[in-house]
Design an enzyme around this catalytic site. Sequence first.
Site, mmCIF file in Angstrom:
data_model
loop_
_atom_site.group_PDB
_atom_site.id
_atom_site.type_symbol
_atom_site.label_atom_id
_atom_site.label_comp_id
_atom_site.label_asym_id
_atom_site.label_seq_id
_atom_site.Cartn_x
_atom_site.Cartn_y
_atom_site.Cartn_z
ATOM 1 N N GLY A 77 0.125 9.369 -5.103
ATOM 2 C CA GLY A 77 1.278 8.632 -5.598
ATOM 3 C C GLY A 77 1.118 8.114 -7.017
ATOM 4 O O GLY A 77 1.992 7.412 -7.524
ATOM 5 N N TYR A 120 0.843 -1.196 0.000
ATOM 6 C CA TYR A 120 0.000 0.000 0.000
ATOM 7 C C TYR A 120 0.876 1.244 0.000
ATOM 8 O O TYR A 120 1.950 1.259 0.601
ATOM 9 C CB TYR A 120 -0.909 0.031 1.237
ATOM 10 C CG TYR A 120 -1.946 -1.069 1.254
ATOM 11 C CD1 TYR A 120 -3.199 -0.866 0.702
ATOM 12 C CD2 TYR A 120 -1.660 -2.297 1.820
ATOM 13 C CE1 TYR A 120 -4.149 -1.870 0.715
ATOM 14 C CE2 TYR A 120 -2.607 -3.313 1.842
ATOM 15 C CZ TYR A 120 -3.853 -3.090 1.286
ATOM 16 O OH TYR A 120 -4.788 -4.083 1.298
ATOM 17 N N GLU A 121 0.369 2.275 -0.656
ATOM 18 C CA GLU A 121 1.044 3.567 -0.698
ATOM 19 C C GLU A 121 1.366 4.097 0.705
ATOM 20 O O GLU A 121 2.276 4.889 0.891
ATOM 21 C CB GLU A 121 0.088 4.534 -1.397
ATOM 22 C CG GLU A 121 0.672 5.716 -2.041
ATOM 23 C CD GLU A 121 -0.443 6.504 -2.733
ATOM 24 O OE1 GLU A 121 -1.433 6.863 -2.073
ATOM 25 O OE2 GLU A 121 -0.325 6.749 -3.934
ATOM 26 N N SER A 122 0.614 3.662 1.690
ATOM 27 C CA SER A 122 0.853 4.107 3.064
ATOM 28 C C SER A 122 2.089 3.440 3.660
ATOM 29 O O SER A 122 2.471 3.745 4.791
ATOM 30 C CB SER A 122 -0.373 3.803 3.928
ATOM 31 O OG SER A 122 -0.835 2.486 3.686
ATOM 32 N N GLY A 123 2.732 2.537 2.921
ATOM 33 C CA GLY A 123 3.979 1.937 3.389
ATOM 34 C C GLY A 123 3.814 0.538 3.962
ATOM 35 O O GLY A 123 4.748 0.001 4.547
#
Lengths: 305, 305, 253, 253
Positions: free
Chosen positions: D130, D50-53
């Site tokens: 992103g 996920y883009e959140s890491g």
Amino acid sequence: MEDKLVDMRSAIAAYVQDGMTLAIEGFTAFICFAAAHEIIRQGRRGLTLARMTPDLVYDQMVAAGVAKKLIFSYLGNPGVGSLHCIRRAVEHSIPHELELEEYSHFGMVGRYIAGASQLPFYPLRSYSGTDLPRVNPAIRFIADPYEGTEIAVVPPLHPDVAILHAQRADRQGNTQAWGILGVQKEVAFASRKVIVVVEDVVDEEVIRADPNRTLIPGLVVDAVVHVPFGAHPSYVQGYYDRDNKMYQEWDDLSRDADRVQAWLQEWVYAVEDHQAYLDKLGASRLERLKPGSAPAHSIDYGVYR
Amino acid sequence: MEDKLVDMRSAIAAYVQDGMTLAIEGFTAFICFAAAHEIIRQGRRGLTLARMTPDLVYDQMVAAGVAKKLIFSYLGNPGVGSLHCIRRAVEHSIPHELELEEYSHFGMVGRYIAGASQLPFYPLRSYSGTDLPRVNPAIRFIADPYEGTEIAVVPPLHPDVAILHAQRADRQGNTQAWGILGVQKEVAFASRKVIVVVEDVVDEEVIRADPNRTLIPGLVVDAVVHVPFGAHPSYVQGYYDRDNKMYQEWDDLSRDADRVQAWLQEWVYAVEDHQAYLDKLGASRLERLKPGSAPAHSIDYGVYR
Amino acid sequence: MSGYSASELMIVCAARALRGVRSVLVGVGLPNIACNLARRTVAPDLELVYESGVLGARPARLPLSIGDPTIISGARSVMPMPDLFQYLLQGGRIEVGLLGTAQIDRFGNLNTTVIGEYAAPDVRLPGSGGACEIALHARRTIIITRLSRRTFVEKLDFRTSPGHLELDGSRPPSGVARGGPGQVITDKALFTFDPESHEMCLQALYPGLTREEVCGHVAWPLKIADELSVVEPPGENELAIIREQLDSGGMYR
Amino acid sequence: MSGYSASELMIVCAARALRGVRSVLVGVGLPNIACNLARRTVAPDLELVYESGVLGARPARLPLSIGDPTIISGARSVMPMPDLFQYLLQGGRIEVGLLGTAQIDRFGNLNTTVIGEYAAPDVRLPGSGGACEIALHARRTIIITRLSRRTFVEKLDFRTSPGHLELDGSRPPSGVARGGPGQVITDKALFTFDPESHEMCLQALYPGLTREEVCGHVAWPLKIADELSVVEPPGENELAIIREQLDSGGMYR
């Protein structure tokens, strides 16, 4: 995910080839001597060895004739003195010439960051007014496009193989570490292949219970090797202390090239693997390196249904 | 080290002045609404608001007339829809015009990294083939000095004040967090003043028991504010869930400018502080946001004498 | 308690130079003891930062290196190395950096790389490590080294860490706003730098030493302060803290 | 179990497109379900990023956003955002990126920024987030969006995320070695890109739809594959996994 657990001999045989660029990193801590000794035993030649602080690990590899070049930023035996084998190679070409590519710490950090990030260069405010760019043409200067001021850059570093030690990983290579983290994460992402060597192989549930502690995700790990005390004589936070006696003894014996060869014969070539090395050291010596207990307070991630 | 614990009203009064650049960060998690509401209550004007994802927090601040400009990379109500107040400002200048300075996520990340690092620019392989550089002249391209290829750069961002929420800190501002860490660390180092808002103020021994967990060292923190549930309606990992009901209700009510003003009147201006806001929400609503327990396994740092 | 060693006076002088300072980048050994003395006397808010990324260490034993595990356990924060160099050092968060050296010239430039030619050195020294960045990014530096003609040289064999650079001192490193070397603390005398010419300047003698003796250990014609003073000997309190708490093994006695 | 929705077929098609893939950058909603279906069928080693890491999430409920706390608890790894963008995405570690869009042109370029003029938009959309970096750095991308003339436009109002760029497809983004858009998955048909001209190409119809119906939803004269096929309907197993495990609430039924 696939099971990546292999033994050290297979990992080195599979991933470390003559002429490659290798990074065994770890700042004072987590230095994987077990891997270095296996590389010496397998007789690799012509390696370029990258490491911020070559430490005893590269001193021994250079003495064993494994290396043709060092990429580094600090040549010392931490808290003790010089690295005599590397000095002998640099000052007197014994056992043979050793090429040096030298940076400051920040320059090495930047090279790994650029490597991990697939950046063509890493900018840092360093090196102006120093002689390093004169002796290392890879250090250059560019103009900042906003203010026009000059800033140094270093190129990316992409080791063929990184060998990184840590407290624990699961069989898929999800690796957790605590203590001095140094550039371990950056080296892992910068390298084409990554071997992780750990004190404990744990169930993935241990990893999943604290995902913020995962320093290197299994996604970038190629092999997991289980070698307790694999960083001896360096240390692993919470597991064992640095064997300072060995660092001090090395300072003495490494002044003499013949004694070094005898040491390598006795402690590397003549032992089958790291377990045999540990057996030779003796359990009581290792026992004395174990620290008292200082547990972290627990934290809670919460269950969200 | 000095005691930095203050209440929210004093912290905002002391550090947030009209016309400043402010960053209230936190990616979905850790968004400090308690601080945003206090800024609205204190009637600040002309702020430049920096945040990757403006979220409800800046939607409310824009509606309250606090902001003259946004620096951002994603304008959305996460998992719900649009930010209607910001859209109204952009599309119809209600309550007034709002200047936009727009990046991608990586561009914002890079601006904070450059700010934290005192770098004149941050290079990233982005923006080629896009229209963003056309509408944002701060995005430029430079030549890589090694291969000559073109690479984008963004300038550093130095907020005057950062407000960052976390699980816990000691009174000196040493701050620990777990969950989505986003750019919290980078924003702290990039900013001239840092206010940390926490669920728990803990003894320094709690911090010292797990130093790798410290995300923001007290060295760069100016004020510590203790506000439990201070990130509501966003969430704090392990402490409470996002109040998705409020995010969904906001999507509905925020389509109407008058209803927004009524909401601000009822939930911000008419309440004295965040505790009063929580009291108004009611204990049972907050209780329902509390997650079950999912503790991390303990680790041991060792005692080295 | 009467009588003290030159090393103890070095420790005391370095500690006094940290009055009111809040962040210092330090190694192990004598400078480390000086910082700990400063925390207990003239700089109660002083945060010790190690190149290994450790802040607020509380070592249970005298650390052998900046990577000793004893400085991790119980520290306030351990940062990865990119954070240390990018955010703390280059980010301008370090007030004072303490540096040792193998050679120093009259402008406070330092050599820790080679004695002799770089390509064919007589002695290969450790190199920069983080010294180059500490010199460039700490808001000021204090150099701690023993006084000798071998160290205080007319011309460096290699410039590892920039001090005030050339005679006119007019060339600041690009984009870096910092003060450079502020003091040199030795076992025989203290030196500062002329605010105009940036040349090193003998500021104070250790008790019992003469300016001629000191000048004899410096390879260039040494500039001497108009008001050359004598260093105040260690106070009872300073000595007690060193001997009872910081150097109970007597390494620097 | 007979009968299925267009959304369910979208999920199935997206999952099938991930055969053998090991890392995918994904958001929430339909693409997320597709990835989870792929893990259980054609891509057992697939790691969801996920883009959140977050890597290797094991959510206890359907996540509402990519920052939902349920994707953190029990994940394999949570990385700070600089690591996600620098090391995972720009570092070339993501095999497939899944993207949605408000507008797409015939070369797979995407707009998620504005409808109308940037300075005075009719509709202000979320912007890049992103997406621009996913488009540039994932080794290939799959675009998942519903087919409509409002979305499949002749000319984008704003180019947020580059696809194959211009007609000749000859201009790769600087220094980035990646394949760009590989497929477009809609609720009516599947599209690929011509390997020579990089133009979007109708590859397969959903059962019961004609090429004319599909072309009517695309604002440019649509290129059609020589061997236009019909999509294989969801298998029993695929539908069972979706309905019993991944979408038990029936949101996409």
